[in-house]
Write a protein that holds these residues in place. Sequence first.
Motif, PDB file in Angstrom:
ATOM      1  N   UNK A   1      -4.074  -5.027  -5.181  1.00 21.33           N
ATOM      2  CA  UNK A   1      -4.754  -4.057  -6.038  1.00 21.33           C
ATOM      3  C   UNK A   1      -3.911  -2.816  -6.294  1.00 21.33           C
ATOM      4  N   UNK A   2      -3.232  -2.325  -5.265  1.00 19.69           N
ATOM      5  CA  UNK A   2      -2.411  -1.120  -5.446  1.00 19.69           C
ATOM      6  C   UNK A   2      -1.270  -1.365  -6.436  1.00 19.69           C
TER       7      UNK A   2
ATOM      8  N   UNK B   1       7.662   0.728  -0.526  1.00 20.45           N
ATOM      9  CA  UNK B   1       8.873   1.107  -1.259  1.00 20.45           C
ATOM     10  C   UNK B   1       9.797  -0.075  -1.489  1.00 20.45           C
ATOM     11  N   UNK B   2       9.884  -0.961  -0.498  1.00 22.66           N
ATOM     12  CA  UNK B   2      10.769  -2.114  -0.649  1.00 22.66           C
ATOM     13  C   UNK B   2      10.180  -3.162  -1.597  1.00 22.66           C
ATOM     14  N   UNK B   3       8.860  -3.260  -1.648  1.00 21.29           N
ATOM     15  CA  UNK B   3       8.247  -4.140  -2.648  1.00 21.29           C
ATOM     16  C   UNK B   3       8.533  -3.620  -4.058  1.00 21.29           C
ATOM     17  N   UNK B   4       8.395  -2.308  -4.232  1.00 21.40           N
ATOM     18  CA  UNK B   4       8.692  -1.710  -5.541  1.00 21.40           C
ATOM     19  C   UNK B   4      10.164  -1.923  -5.894  1.00 21.40           C
TER      20      UNK B   4
ATOM     21  N   UNK C   1       0.865  -1.183   0.000  1.00 28.77           N
ATOM     22  CA  UNK C   1       0.000   0.000   0.000  1.00 28.77           C
ATOM     23  C   UNK C   1       0.901   1.232   0.000  1.00 28.77           C
ATOM     24  N   UNK C   2       0.735   2.154  -0.953  1.00 31.31           N
ATOM     25  CA  UNK C   2       1.607   3.337  -1.015  1.00 31.31           C
ATOM     26  C   UNK C   2       1.617   4.160   0.263  1.00 31.31           C
ATOM     27  N   UNK C   3       0.590   4.026   1.082  1.00 31.84           N
ATOM     28  CA  UNK C   3       0.530   4.798   2.331  1.00 31.84           C
ATOM     29  C   UNK C   3       1.368   4.174   3.443  1.00 31.84           C
TER      30      UNK C   3
ATOM     31  N   UNK D   1      -0.677   0.562  -9.870  1.00 31.93           N
ATOM     32  CA  UNK D   1       0.600   1.266 -10.008  1.00 31.93           C
ATOM     33  C   UNK D   1       1.281   0.928 -11.333  1.00 31.93           C
ATOM     34  N   UNK D   2       1.293  -0.347 -11.688  1.00 30.45           N
ATOM     35  CA  UNK D   2       1.985  -0.754 -12.903  1.00 30.45           C
ATOM     36  C   UNK D   2       1.104  -0.692 -14.134  1.00 30.45           C
ATOM     37  N   UNK D   3      -0.197  -0.578 -13.924  1.00 31.23           N
ATOM     38  CA  UNK D   3      -1.150  -0.411 -15.019  1.00 31.23           C
ATOM     39  C   UNK D   3      -0.864  -1.440 -16.105  1.00 31.23           C
TER      40      UNK D   3
END
Length: 312
Positions: free
Chosen positions: A296-297, A274-277, A143-145, A301-303
């Motif tokens: 879902x996020x 951030x670490x997943x990304x 989750x970006x948050x 994010x990667x669309x």
Amino acid sequence: MILNDFIAFNANGLYCRYADFYLDPQLPVGNAMISHAHADHAKSGNINVYTTAATYAFMQLRYGKGAAKASYLSAYNAPFTIGDVQITFIPAGHMPGSAQVLMEYKGVRYLYTGDYKLQPDDTCEPFEFVKADVLITESTFADPSTAHPNPLQEIKKLSDIKINILLGAYSLGKAQRLIRMINDHAPQKKILVHHRIMPINAIYQKLGFELGSHQIYSRKLMKTQEEWVYIVPPFTFDSYIRATGVKRLFASGWKNLQVNNQDTLYISDHADWNDIIKTIEQTGPQEIWTLHGDGTHLKNYFNNDIFVKLLS
């Protein structure tokens, strides 16, 4: 060619039909690939268990003869085969022995992360990046948050608390990380440990992970105000809900497990957003399959740049 059904859920858990094994099965099976020793991933009663030596040592402590009928233990980065699938365990950085499972079949590389973290941790092997065509990642905090703070800054908060501390933590992995961090970064604190955690600490010692100074809980010692930190498992922590003369804290990456508005201890053993990304960037997958949370996020994010499939 990536096989969409290379792994899929059935009644027993996540199954690879191309070599007849399960990844962290939820019910006893014939062939179980165990990523790490936490009870939600390592169940008892399997016939054949494939895992690291450290993971199996913890399973034996918890389950005894029920750990497995037969065990096949592999070192990190030492490929072996089951059927036509080549398996390699890669350090996951979650706890001692935790492994990502790299599965290679007909030229395609599928990487199952299990639980993992990128943050430094002196009580386990550090995470290693590896290239894969399909990244099968946990998404507990996808989750970006969600951004976990520096764990060293979190543990230093204990230095500002001058009364005794009752510190809740999971017995395997988190408790040992906290003991080491307190010794290293809040050395004026004296550490007491619940008796159920001590046998786990002994395995850490045998594995070569030094935790530093600590001793088994003593009621007499805890009655003195000498800046004791008493580390207890969740069931004990919950039983002390009305404890007086101590500061109650629970070490976790989950906000709902923080018990004081004024004093929190956000120390997580999972990758945050951030670490997943970063893991995805370093792995370079053509596809991402998500587990253990909401993907879902990541899908949004990667669309259309990377295909994201939500396995759970």
